[in-house]
Design an enzyme around this catalytic site. Sequence first.
Site, mmCIF file in Angstrom:
data_model
loop_
_atom_site.group_PDB
_atom_site.id
_atom_site.type_symbol
_atom_site.label_atom_id
_atom_site.label_comp_id
_atom_site.label_asym_id
_atom_site.label_seq_id
_atom_site.Cartn_x
_atom_site.Cartn_y
_atom_site.Cartn_z
ATOM 1 N N LEU A 116 27.487 -0.480 13.532
ATOM 2 C CA LEU A 116 26.143 -0.891 13.923
ATOM 3 C C LEU A 116 25.186 0.231 13.541
ATOM 4 O O LEU A 116 25.547 1.409 13.612
ATOM 5 C CB LEU A 116 26.042 -1.136 15.437
ATOM 6 C CG LEU A 116 26.779 -2.333 16.043
ATOM 7 C CD1 LEU A 116 26.593 -2.351 17.560
ATOM 8 C CD2 LEU A 116 26.311 -3.644 15.437
ATOM 9 N N ASP A 117 23.959 -0.117 13.159
ATOM 10 C CA ASP A 117 22.942 0.901 12.913
ATOM 11 C C ASP A 117 22.736 1.742 14.171
ATOM 12 O O ASP A 117 22.930 1.254 15.295
ATOM 13 C CB ASP A 117 21.601 0.253 12.539
ATOM 14 C CG ASP A 117 21.616 -0.390 11.162
ATOM 15 O OD1 ASP A 117 22.494 -0.031 10.360
ATOM 16 O OD2 ASP A 117 20.743 -1.233 10.902
ATOM 17 N N LYS A 118 22.304 2.970 13.984
ATOM 18 C CA LYS A 118 22.081 3.883 15.105
ATOM 19 C C LYS A 118 21.171 3.270 16.176
ATOM 20 O O LYS A 118 21.433 3.389 17.376
ATOM 21 C CB LYS A 118 21.472 5.194 14.593
ATOM 22 C CG LYS A 118 21.183 6.216 15.685
ATOM 23 C CD LYS A 118 20.743 7.553 15.097
ATOM 24 C CE LYS A 118 19.340 7.489 14.530
ATOM 25 N NZ LYS A 118 18.303 7.463 15.595
ATOM 26 N N THR A 120 20.506 0.053 16.679
ATOM 27 C CA THR A 120 20.918 -1.270 17.135
ATOM 28 C C THR A 120 21.865 -1.096 18.309
ATOM 29 O O THR A 120 22.807 -0.311 18.244
ATOM 30 C CB THR A 120 21.627 -2.051 16.004
ATOM 31 O OG1 THR A 120 20.721 -2.222 14.915
ATOM 32 C CG2 THR A 120 22.086 -3.414 16.491
#
Length: 289
Positions: A116-118, A120
């Site tokens: 997951l993106d930082k 998100t």
Amino acid sequence: MKLSYYLKEKYKDFSNKEIKRSLENGACTINGKIEIFSSREIDPQKDKIIFNTKKFSAQDKLEIKDSNIEFQDDDLLIYNKEAGHACMATEGKKVNLHEELKKALKLRFLEPAHRLDKDTSGLIVFCKNPKSLRLMMQAFKEKSISKTYLAVVDGKWSKPGSGLIQNYLELDYKKLGMQKWKVSKVKKETAEKNKHKYKYAETQYQLKTASKTHSTLELMPKTGRTHQIRIHLADLGFPILGDNLYAESFKNKTLFTRHLLHAFKLKFNHPITQQSYSVTAKAPADFEI
């Protein structure tokens, strides 16, 4: 001159870190467009620079919480990640969820099956042994795991209440270790002949709520491209609130410390037992706007 120098000279009570944090949170516009890079060259005599002087607090320390473990057995651990923390070790990010989980739970083997993106939040799957890792990674690759996200977007949704977004993405630029992608305008035939450059992306959506200032959607990505949901929504004219990379401006003027995207639900068959599971994670407090 560089934007960072201009802001430091004009706002002397802001430290370099506070200026950087403010830029990342969309607090600065140049000629009406959000600017997140301090290295941007500006002309103070010609450019209209607006800087919101609200100071943003530092990101909360990464703390492993038992209450954030949504599922666990001998093979899998599904954790509800809080926004602002990296999943894995990256350059300049020594503290990350992977290492902290492994340390806190005293596990010899623990590896993520996806990322997951930082910024998100939401569900991320970790595997406790090589066999479950191999099988879960294969399941993600084969798209046999269903993922549902929640997003709060800018403005009142005016598109159909449900639909499928299909197009091709291409890299816009790489800057300071950051990638930005965009929807490609090339024809399908060209994209199919150059798959190394153009990536097919497909996202299903369902409108949940809509008001004058923002709307909430459920999103089911059918492909797993970098920033796919963020790009698709911004391209439709409804960027995710707080997504200062893909939005030039917002109608909703509230400043957020991250983009409001949350990995809400996972449906999968257990890699070892083949039992069917559906795991959900309630949206965090910043979704309540």
